[in-house]
Enzyme design. Structure first.
Site, mmCIF file in Angstrom:
data_model
loop_
_atom_site.group_PDB
_atom_site.id
_atom_site.type_symbol
_atom_site.label_atom_id
_atom_site.label_comp_id
_atom_site.label_asym_id
_atom_site.label_seq_id
_atom_site.Cartn_x
_atom_site.Cartn_y
_atom_site.Cartn_z
ATOM 1 N N ASP A 20 1.007 -1.183 0.020
ATOM 2 C CA ASP A 20 -0.105 0.064 0.001
ATOM 3 C C ASP A 20 0.984 1.098 -0.077
ATOM 4 O O ASP A 20 2.043 1.360 0.792
ATOM 5 C CB ASP A 20 -0.770 0.016 1.357
ATOM 6 C CG ASP A 20 -1.787 1.175 1.418
ATOM 7 O OD1 ASP A 20 -2.063 1.581 2.393
ATOM 8 O OD2 ASP A 20 -2.046 1.924 0.585
ATOM 9 N N ASN A 22 -0.714 4.626 -0.196
ATOM 10 C CA ASN A 22 -1.320 5.647 0.315
ATOM 11 C C ASN A 22 -2.170 5.832 1.627
ATOM 12 O O ASN A 22 -3.096 6.251 2.034
ATOM 13 C CB ASN A 22 -2.335 6.256 -0.918
ATOM 14 C CG ASN A 22 -3.408 5.265 -1.206
ATOM 15 O OD1 ASN A 22 -3.386 4.130 -0.481
ATOM 16 N ND2 ASN A 22 -4.180 5.516 -1.992
ATOM 17 N N ASP A 24 -4.294 3.571 2.677
ATOM 18 C CA ASP A 24 -5.925 3.082 2.782
ATOM 19 C C ASP A 24 -5.954 1.605 2.929
ATOM 20 O O ASP A 24 -7.111 0.986 2.839
ATOM 21 C CB ASP A 24 -6.485 3.444 1.461
ATOM 22 C CG ASP A 24 -6.128 2.834 0.274
ATOM 23 O OD1 ASP A 24 -6.627 2.783 -0.777
ATOM 24 O OD2 ASP A 24 -5.049 1.785 0.495
ATOM 25 N N ASP A 28 -1.554 -1.177 -3.850
ATOM 26 C CA ASP A 28 -1.721 -0.533 -5.161
ATOM 27 C C ASP A 28 -0.632 -0.455 -6.096
ATOM 28 O O ASP A 28 0.371 -0.870 -5.740
ATOM 29 C CB ASP A 28 -2.168 1.051 -4.919
ATOM 30 C CG ASP A 28 -1.381 1.471 -3.685
ATOM 31 O OD1 ASP A 28 -1.640 1.963 -2.695
ATOM 32 O OD2 ASP A 28 -0.034 1.507 -4.004
ATOM 33 N N ASP A 97 -3.792 -10.213 -16.183
ATOM 34 C CA ASP A 97 -4.845 -11.551 -15.945
ATOM 35 C C ASP A 97 -5.928 -11.173 -16.953
ATOM 36 O O ASP A 97 -6.774 -10.159 -16.968
ATOM 37 C CB ASP A 97 -5.254 -11.391 -14.608
ATOM 38 C CG ASP A 97 -5.553 -12.834 -14.089
ATOM 39 O OD1 ASP A 97 -5.002 -13.087 -12.962
ATOM 40 O OD2 ASP A 97 -6.094 -13.477 -14.666
ATOM 41 N N ASP A 198 -7.647 -16.522 -17.391
ATOM 42 C CA ASP A 198 -8.515 -17.058 -16.183
ATOM 43 C C ASP A 198 -9.528 -18.038 -16.656
ATOM 44 O O ASP A 198 -10.343 -17.627 -17.499
ATOM 45 C CB ASP A 198 -9.282 -15.948 -15.413
ATOM 46 C CG ASP A 198 -9.988 -16.204 -14.354
ATOM 47 O OD1 ASP A 198 -9.367 -16.586 -13.212
ATOM 48 O OD2 ASP A 198 -11.339 -16.148 -14.400
ATOM 49 N N GLU A 251 -5.201 -20.856 -17.276
ATOM 50 C CA GLU A 251 -5.663 -21.329 -15.867
ATOM 51 C C GLU A 251 -6.702 -22.222 -16.403
ATOM 52 O O GLU A 251 -7.635 -22.089 -16.804
ATOM 53 C CB GLU A 251 -6.197 -20.287 -15.001
ATOM 54 C CG GLU A 251 -6.331 -21.131 -13.767
ATOM 55 C CD GLU A 251 -7.620 -20.676 -12.890
ATOM 56 O OE1 GLU A 251 -8.424 -20.026 -13.501
ATOM 57 O OE2 GLU A 251 -7.678 -20.952 -11.616
ATOM 58 N N HIS A 320 -2.783 -17.207 -5.772
ATOM 59 C CA HIS A 320 -3.792 -16.433 -4.995
ATOM 60 C C HIS A 320 -5.004 -17.075 -4.544
ATOM 61 O O HIS A 320 -6.052 -16.739 -3.905
ATOM 62 C CB HIS A 320 -4.216 -15.119 -5.400
ATOM 63 C CG HIS A 320 -4.972 -15.298 -6.821
ATOM 64 N ND1 HIS A 320 -4.434 -15.829 -8.023
ATOM 65 C CD2 HIS A 320 -6.446 -15.172 -6.925
ATOM 66 C CE1 HIS A 320 -5.254 -16.234 -8.834
ATOM 67 N NE2 HIS A 320 -6.520 -15.660 -8.555
ATOM 68 N N ASP A 321 -5.087 -18.586 -5.329
ATOM 69 C CA ASP A 321 -6.338 -19.386 -4.937
ATOM 70 C C ASP A 321 -5.832 -20.494 -3.805
ATOM 71 O O ASP A 321 -6.945 -21.184 -3.598
ATOM 72 C CB ASP A 321 -6.859 -19.966 -6.129
ATOM 73 C CG ASP A 321 -7.456 -18.874 -6.822
ATOM 74 O OD1 ASP A 321 -7.501 -19.047 -8.215
ATOM 75 O OD2 ASP A 321 -7.892 -18.088 -6.429
#
Ligand code: TEU
Ligand code: CA
Length: 539
Positions: A20, A22, A24, A28, A97, A198, A251, A320-321
């Site tokens: 990150d 900024n 939040d 990003d 992706d 994907d 994928e 990420h899965d």
């Protein structure tokens, strides 16, 4: 003929959890740019960026509402152009992706398609209900439940194999295919180097007949790896991809070897390579959630099947899965670093393009979740609800969800031991793993025996040994928790021996030690817990 993308290491970034910039609490694109030097130092040549397009985030960006704009949570299009430029100045390419099986229901096309008379109606799969307005067929989705959502406005159902906010596109419609070609050209003209595609093997539905009895994903046989998909992949290759210096990695959900051969065979000019799942499911019953006993021998057989079965592999252990590999096949409590290095040795001595996932290089582990409310992932919640409905006892279903949840891989990157692990100055969107003071990038950067140091070592080792990239693969030995395999090319002959347990083991082989996850100088035929040994053999 060798291709540049066969030699590079691909590093997958899940943007919302990487860095990150900024405050939040959400990673990003400027945050990614600030970390490019670390990736260069690791030996990364390509970044695969999980989706950063405009999205309402029903499935964390895999539900796209505008393919030509950036989700403001991640920044702006000029940030994206800057990332491509900054990466290129470090000789790092960017791969996007490509999520084209479905869009978001907030995409302009879908909003228009809800009007029965719209020219966009046929961009999606709309069908009238059966008698007394029941769903058009009995299919169930990847996030469990029906794949049909009734739309009051137009009085019909639309298909969504995933979340109801992810309506499937209709690939029987040539206009859809032309739109996809334009999206691909938009990004390739920006200088990206290819696409991770994907769920690309399910885009063409060849029939909408009822599916045969199945516990999950009923109806899969009507759309998995169909001829229509092959035809579309060849068309995208012919009309777009072949006009750029780029590559694709598909994928391909639940793909088997025969399907994979058709999807990524060189001559067929469809995909360049693909992600299969079988090597991560040797200790799993149905897909990822129902565990069974791990057998090293079974893993070796699966590795051999795919290494020998395909002309080229995309080799990965995390994304990420998937749960973190050190928690899955290693030992994240007694031997976290040693088993992470053993698994790195396995990955980097297999043939194919190497894909590593953010945090894998420092041995990040599964999250210490202690209740369901801490989970963000829609798949985890839906699978938990299904398990509850079919009567899986509370303790057991929580155990299964906790170890398999995709959120294990989505907790923020652990950069240092300071507040919020150096990921954010704000409140992170998903809890940071409580072990970040023990496992973090900064601490390992300065330690010569760290997992990070070892990843740099194996990346360099592989870079200097073509036998590991292009050599043959022969399974040699499997006894208890120990496996061994041979890689050979032009007289080079390497033997890799791996111990998948905390128990020492014997595996006597001749050869000179060239790589060890324990920093050994030579090998005496005895393996310590989670020891990995690479030997150069005369043969
Ligand atoms: O995943 C496809 C998919 O089926 C996974 O969600 C599945 O849980 C796992 O990979 C197989 O065990 C892709 C994306 O990677 C995933 O993040 C998206 O949720 C999904 O497609 C829909 O776009
Ligand atoms: Ca941010």
């Amino acid at each position: 003929m060798k291709k540049w993308w066969q030699e590079e290491v691909v590093y997958q970034i899940y943007p919302r959890s990487f860095q990150d910039s900024n405050g939040d609490g959400i990673g990003d694109i400027p945050g990614i740019i600030s970390r490019l030097d670390e990736l260069k130092e690791l030996g990364v040549g390509i970044i695969w960026l999980s989706p950063v397009y405009k999205s309402p985030d029903a499935d964390n960006g895999y539900d796209i509402s505008d393919y030509r704009d950036i989700n403001p949570k991640f920044g702006t299009m000029s940030d994206m152009d800057n990332l491509i430029k900054e990466a290129a100045s470090r000789k790092i390419k960017i791969v996007m992706d490509l999520v084209i099986n479905h869009t978001s229901d907030e995409h302009e096309w879908f909003k228009k398609s809800r009007d029965k008379n719209s020219p966009y109606r046929d961009y999606y799969i709309w069908k009238p209900g059966n008698a007394n307005n029941k769903p058009p067929n009995n299919w169930t989705g990847f996030f469990m439940g029906s794949v049909w959502e009734y739309d009051e406005q137009s009085g019909e159902y639309y298909l969504h194999l995933f979340h109801k906010k992810q309506p499937d596109l209709n690939y029987h419609n040539p206009k859809v295919i032309e739109e996809i070609k334009d999206i691909m050209r938009f990004w390739l003209d920006k200088g990206i180097a290819g696409f991770r595609c994907d769920v690309i093997n399910i885009i063409y539905k060849s029939s909408f007949a009822n599916g045969k009895k199945a516990l999950a994903i009923r109806g899969l046989e009507h759309y998995k790896s169909k001829e229509g998909t092959h035809r579309i992949l060849r068309e995208l290759r012919r009309d777009v991809l072949d006009r750029y210096d780029c590559f694709t990695v598909g994928e391909t959900v639940m793909v088997d070897l025969d399907e994979a051969k058709l999807l990524c065979d060189n001559e067929r000019k469809e995909l360049d390579m693909l992600f299969y799942f079988e090597h991560l499911e040797v200790d799993r019953r149905i897909a990822r959630y129902v565990p069974k006993k791990f057998k090293a021998k079974k893993l070796l057989a699966v590795l051999a099947k795919w290494q020998q079965g395909l002309e080229w592999n995309a080799v990965y252990l995390e994304n990420h899965d998937q749960p973190r590999i050190v928690s899955h096949y290693g030992d994240d409590s007694l031997y976290p670093e040693r088993s992470a290095k053993m698994l790195a040795t396995m990955q980097f001595t297999l043939g194919g393009t190497m894909f590593i996932y953010q945090g894998q290089e420092i041995g990040m582990t599964n999250f210490d979740f202690d209740e369901l409310s801490q989970l963000n992932d829609v798949e985890s919640h839906n699978i938990h609800a299904l398990m509850k409905k079919i009567g899986i006892p509370r303790k057991l279903r929580w155990e299964w969800i906790k170890t398999a949840s995709r959120d294990n891989a989505r907790t923020p990157m652990q950069w240092n031991g300071e507040a919020m692990a150096g990921f954010t100055s704000g409140t992170p969107w998903l809890k940071i793993n409580g072990n970040y003071q023990k496992i973090n990038y900064q601490e390992q950067k300065e330690r010569s025996d760290s997992v990070l140091a070892y990843y740099k070592e194996v990346i360099a080792f592989r870079h200097n040994n073509d036998v590991l990239k292009y050599g043959s693969f022969t399974p040699v030995f499997a006894k208890g928790s120990v496996i061994a395999y041979r890689r050979e090319l032009d007289g080079d002959n390497y033997l890799i021996i791996l111990n998948f347990s905390k128990k020492p083991a014997k595996a006597a082989f001749k050869g000179s030690l060239v790589l060890s996850n324990l920093g050994r100088a030579n090998y005496d035929g005895k393996l310590a817990a989670y020891e990995a040994v690479v030997m150069k053999c005369e043969r």
